[in-house]
Motif scaffolding. Structure first.
Motif, short mmCIF file in Angstrom:
data_model
loop_
_atom_site.label_atom_id
_atom_site.label_comp_id
_atom_site.label_asym_id
_atom_site.label_seq_id
_atom_site.Cartn_x
_atom_site.Cartn_y
_atom_site.Cartn_z
N PHE A 60 15.18 53.91 26.87
CA PHE A 60 15.92 52.85 26.18
C PHE A 60 17.33 53.31 25.84
N THR A 61 18.25 52.35 25.82
CA THR A 61 19.58 52.63 25.30
C THR A 61 19.49 52.77 23.78
N ALA A 62 20.56 53.25 23.17
CA ALA A 62 20.57 53.40 21.71
C ALA A 62 20.35 52.06 21.02
N GLU A 63 20.98 51.00 21.54
CA GLU A 63 20.83 49.68 20.94
C GLU A 63 19.40 49.16 21.11
N GLU A 64 18.83 49.36 22.29
CA GLU A 64 17.46 48.92 22.52
C GLU A 64 16.48 49.68 21.64
N PHE A 65 16.70 50.98 21.50
CA PHE A 65 15.80 51.79 20.70
C PHE A 65 15.90 51.43 19.22
N ALA A 66 17.10 51.03 18.79
CA ALA A 66 17.26 50.57 17.40
C ALA A 66 16.42 49.32 17.15
N PHE A 67 16.38 48.43 18.14
CA PHE A 67 15.55 47.22 18.03
C PHE A 67 14.08 47.62 17.93
N ILE A 68 13.62 48.47 18.87
CA ILE A 68 12.22 48.89 18.88
C ILE A 68 11.85 49.53 17.54
N THR A 69 12.69 50.41 17.05
CA THR A 69 12.43 51.11 15.80
C THR A 69 12.28 50.13 14.64
N ALA A 70 13.21 49.17 14.56
CA ALA A 70 13.15 48.20 13.47
C ALA A 70 11.95 47.28 13.61
N ALA A 71 11.63 46.89 14.84
CA ALA A 71 10.55 45.92 15.05
C ALA A 71 9.18 46.51 14.73
N VAL A 72 8.91 47.72 15.20
CA VAL A 72 7.58 48.29 14.94
C VAL A 72 7.38 48.54 13.46
N ALA A 73 8.47 48.82 12.73
CA ALA A 73 8.36 49.03 11.29
C ALA A 73 7.96 47.75 10.56
N ARG A 74 8.27 46.58 11.15
CA ARG A 74 7.86 45.31 10.57
C ARG A 74 6.45 44.90 11.04
N CYS A 145 19.29 36.68 18.02
CA CYS A 145 19.56 37.07 16.62
C CYS A 145 21.05 36.96 16.29
N GLN A 146 21.90 37.35 17.24
CA GLN A 146 23.34 37.21 17.03
C GLN A 146 23.72 35.75 16.81
N LYS A 147 23.15 34.87 17.60
CA LYS A 147 23.45 33.44 17.48
C LYS A 147 22.87 32.85 16.20
N GLN A 148 21.68 33.30 15.84
CA GLN A 148 20.99 32.73 14.69
C GLN A 148 21.49 33.30 13.37
N TYR A 149 21.75 34.62 13.34
CA TYR A 149 22.06 35.29 12.08
C TYR A 149 23.42 36.00 12.07
N GLY A 150 24.05 36.12 13.23
CA GLY A 150 25.34 36.79 13.29
C GLY A 150 25.27 38.28 13.43
N HIS A 151 24.06 38.83 13.63
CA HIS A 151 23.90 40.28 13.78
C HIS A 151 22.76 40.56 14.77
N ALA A 152 22.78 41.77 15.33
CA ALA A 152 21.66 42.21 16.15
C ALA A 152 20.43 42.39 15.27
N PHE A 153 19.26 42.40 15.89
CA PHE A 153 18.00 42.46 15.14
C PHE A 153 17.95 43.64 14.18
N ALA A 154 18.36 44.81 14.63
CA ALA A 154 18.25 46.02 13.81
C ALA A 154 19.10 45.95 12.54
N ALA A 155 20.12 45.09 12.53
CA ALA A 155 21.01 44.98 11.37
C ALA A 155 20.58 43.89 10.40
N LEU A 156 19.51 43.18 10.69
CA LEU A 156 19.06 42.08 9.84
C LEU A 156 18.27 42.61 8.65
N SER A 157 18.14 41.78 7.63
CA SER A 157 17.28 42.12 6.50
C SER A 157 15.82 42.07 6.95
N GLY A 158 14.94 42.64 6.14
CA GLY A 158 13.52 42.61 6.48
C GLY A 158 12.99 41.19 6.62
N GLU A 159 13.39 40.31 5.72
CA GLU A 159 12.94 38.92 5.79
C GLU A 159 13.44 38.23 7.06
#
Length: 244
Positions: A60-74, A145-159
């Motif tokens: 994974f790229t750094a950006e992809e891995f940041a998504f994976i890391t954030a997603a599995v934690a949720r 996520c960028q379109k919906q919230y203005g940020h990539a998934f990893a930068a979003l709040s938990g909610e």
């Protein structure tokens, strides 16, 4: 993920499915079907805190891995019952899986025709292997996520992350390159696998998944305990022979 009741951990659904099917072959992908909670731990004792070992992604790229890391934690969060997917090293497990025959589809039958509208009982119906599903799905998910919230998934709040994962799960989010439900189902299934795999594959570090459900691990024989209705009294053992 969807319509969770107060006081119910996302682990409750996970643990119920594990009691009904082998850890590597859990069927349903619905994260909202929470019912009666199960025991916090097989031995009733709180798990010790832990952190996953340091790891740099190889696929994974750094950006992809940041998504994976954030997603599995949720998907499998840490809570009073013990460490979650992040602490168990599930991101490492998924990254390492991307360099296996499974992820490249080398052991899959991939000849057409492909008909994604057929019932899922008839099997997988897309001309995409797991590597492609992740590469396309992660790009589409972050774009959504960028379109919906203005940020990539990893930068979003938990909610916000929970809301995004729910939209991916139920298909209310629309991706440009593949069905959202397909992406979510692979992500969830691989997260489960990483949480309950043998630690030799990178996940289930400290055997936290096995400790949580009281699984003996790679012991030669424990059949005399299967129908006793009692907690297995010995520690889990992994393929290398290490004990929890």
């Amino acid at each position: 993920m969807s319509e969770q009741k107060k006081g119910h951990s996302r682990r409750d659904f996970l643990l119920r499915t594990i009691t009904l099917a082998p850890a590597m072959a859990v069927g349903s992908t619905a994260m909202g079907a929470l019912v009666t909670p199960v025991a916090a731990r097989a031995d009733g004792q709180p798990a010790a805190p832990q952190q996953a070992r340091g790891y740099q992604p190889a696929w994974f790229t750094a950006e992809e891995f940041a998504f994976i890391t954030a997603a599995v934690a949720r998907l499998i969060p840490s809570d009073e019952r013990g460490p979650g997917a992040l602490e168990a090293g599930v991101p490492e497990f998924i990254d390492r899986q991307m360099n296996t025959p499974y992820a490249s589809g080398s052991n899959w039958y991939m000849q057409g025709p492909f008909n994604p509208d057929l019932p899922k009982e008839l099997g997988y119906q897309l001309p995409l292997v797991p590597q492609q599903i992740y590469r396309l799905g992660l790009a589409d998910a972050d774009a959504w996520c960028q379109k919906q919230y203005g940020h990539a998934f990893a930068a979003l709040s938990g909610e916000q992350q929970d809301a995004a994962l729910t939209a991916f799960e139920n298909g209310s989010a629309v991706f440009a390159q593949l069905p959202t439900k397909t992406f979510f189902s692979f992500l969830l299934q691989n997260t489960r696998e990483g949480f309950f795999s043998d630690p030799i594959h990178g996940g289930n570090q400290g055997m936290v998944g096995w400790k949580l459900i009281g699984f003996p691990g790679a012991r030669a024989d424990f059949m005399d305990w299967v129908e006793r209705g009692e907690r297995y009294p010995f520690p889990s053992v992994d393929i290398r022979g290490e004990r929890a």
